[in-house]
Design an enzyme around this catalytic site. Structure first.
Site, PDB file in Angstrom:
ATOM      1  N   SER A 131       1.067  -1.407   0.058  1.00 13.71           N
ATOM      2  CA  SER A 131      -0.043   0.064   0.401  1.00 13.71           C
ATOM      3  C   SER A 131       0.989   1.312   0.339  1.00 13.71           C
ATOM      4  O   SER A 131       0.482   2.124  -0.620  1.00 13.71           O
ATOM      5  CB  SER A 131      -0.994   0.283   0.887  1.00 13.71           C
ATOM      6  N   TYR A 226      -8.723  -7.401  -3.013  1.00 13.34           N
ATOM      7  CA  TYR A 226      -8.251  -7.568  -3.551  1.00 13.34           C
ATOM      8  C   TYR A 226      -9.526  -7.420  -4.746  1.00 13.34           C
ATOM      9  O   TYR A 226     -10.541  -7.878  -4.534  1.00 13.34           O
ATOM     10  CB  TYR A 226      -7.603  -8.277  -4.035  1.00 13.34           C
TER      11      TYR A 226
END
Length: 365
Positions: A131, A226
């Protein structure tokens, strides 16, 4: 407990795993650190700054021989050969392709702890290197697009005339996509965004962009936040429904990736042919084949009058901040991995913590 920080060996990789500020904190915690001389220079961190933080400046062999070796990218065969038997490696392992890296490490008893396998749970947010680096990639992708696009991004009204804002579409609304939306909005573009996960609609709107709604007959939310891979029928329907929206765009930022799978094709060659000459596509999925089949990895090409940007390492283009973010991820991970005893720092049982249990790769998993 000794941490070695070798210089990154992959061509074009400018980041460093530990910065001087983080090194100072780790030394205060009780770690000893050795840095390969010059390892931080490409990211703007000088040896003198490391020395002032209490880091020993050493040669490459000494850094790689440490009890803990930390890098940004996976080790090559020479680096693995130089590590100590039973060492702990912390970094990206990039395990989608079996190139022998893991076997070579297991043969030496080296324990690989993969930063890309940090679970996406609230407690692990400060350790989530995927991230932190994707955030940088999303920002830099928009800067690259603005540099290539030969017109204004914002509405411009002057005594010499006015220019309409650029119409920018972001495909894939993960960490990189959200940052791309926010950056493009700050630059004044008219931003649209699309993702197959319905829960992203609120996030798109919260950043001032307009969601693109398509009925493809499937819902695309997968595990761990995801997207999941669509059926072939849904992929074809998605391409067809997206085509008209994309053909109107002046700039497209594509970020759609599914872990360990080829990137889904979202921008077809027919769409590129319909785009206005001078338009730009920045394909963040270039390393996995690209969301546009015309993208060429690590190249900038012009096809059918459209610029296609295929850089594959955006964080390295902002190596100073990217290294600082990554070093914080490493430090926060180390904090949960060790405990203080009368004889010094010792490792906890990695299997007892869900974060380290997920990140540690063993021959069994």
């Amino acid at each position: 407990m000794h941490i070695g920080i070798p210089k990154e060996s992959l061509a074009g990789e400018a980041r460093v795993a530990i910065t001087p500020d983080i090194a100072r904190k780790l030394v205060a915690r009780g770690f000893s650190l050795s840095l390969e001389q010059g390892a931080g220079l490409a990211a703007g961190y000088h040896d003198d700054d490391y020395a002032a933080a209490g880091v020993a400046l050493v040669d490459r062999a000494t850094a790689l021989a440490a009890e803990i070796v930390t890098k940004v990218r996976k080790p090559d065969s020479d680096e693995i050969a130089a590590m100590s038997d039973g060492a702990l490696f912390i970094g990206h392992i990039e395990t989608c392709d079996d190139d022998g890296t893991l076997k070579a490490m297991f043969d030496r008893g080296i324990r690989p702890l993969a930063m890309e396998r940090i679970p996406r749970i609230s407690r692990a947010q400060s350790m989530d290197a995927l991230s932190s680096q994707s955030n940088i990639a999303g920002y830099r992708a928009v800067i690259e697009a603005a540099a290539r696009y030969g017109r204004f991004f914002p509405l411009m009204m002057t005594s010499a005339g006015s220019a309409k804002p650029a119409r920018l579409v972001v495909l894939g609304v993960g960490v990189a996509g959200l940052q791309a939306i926010a950056t493009a909005r700050r630059l004044g573009a008219d931003v649209y965004a699309y993702d197959i996960r319905p829960e992203t609609r609120e996030q798109i709107e919260s950043l001032g962009a307009k969601p693109i709604d398509l009925d493809i007959g499937e819902e695309g939310s997968g595990e761990g936040g995801y997207a999941k891979e669509l059926s072939e029928e849904a992929k074809a329907r998605q391409q067809a429904l997206l085509a008209d929206e994309l053909a109107k765009a002046h700039v497209i930022i594509t970020t759609a990736l599914i872990p360990c799978r080829p990137a889904p094709v979202l921008v077809t060659e027919d769409v590129v042919k319909r785009m206005r000459e001078g338009s730009v596509i920045v394909d963040l999925a270039a390393a996995n084949g690209g969301n546009c089949p015309l993208t060429e990895a690590d190249k900038i090409v012009q096809k059918h009058g459209v610029f296609l940007v295929g850089h594959t390492n955006y964080p390295s283009m902002m190596a100073g901040d990217a290294s600082a973010f990554y070093a914080h991820n490493i430090a926060n991970l180390l904090a949960i991995m060790v405990e203080e005893t009368e004889s010094g720092l010792v490792f906890k049982d990695f299997a007892e913590d869900e974060i380290t249990a997920a990140a540690l790769i063993t021959p069994e998993n």
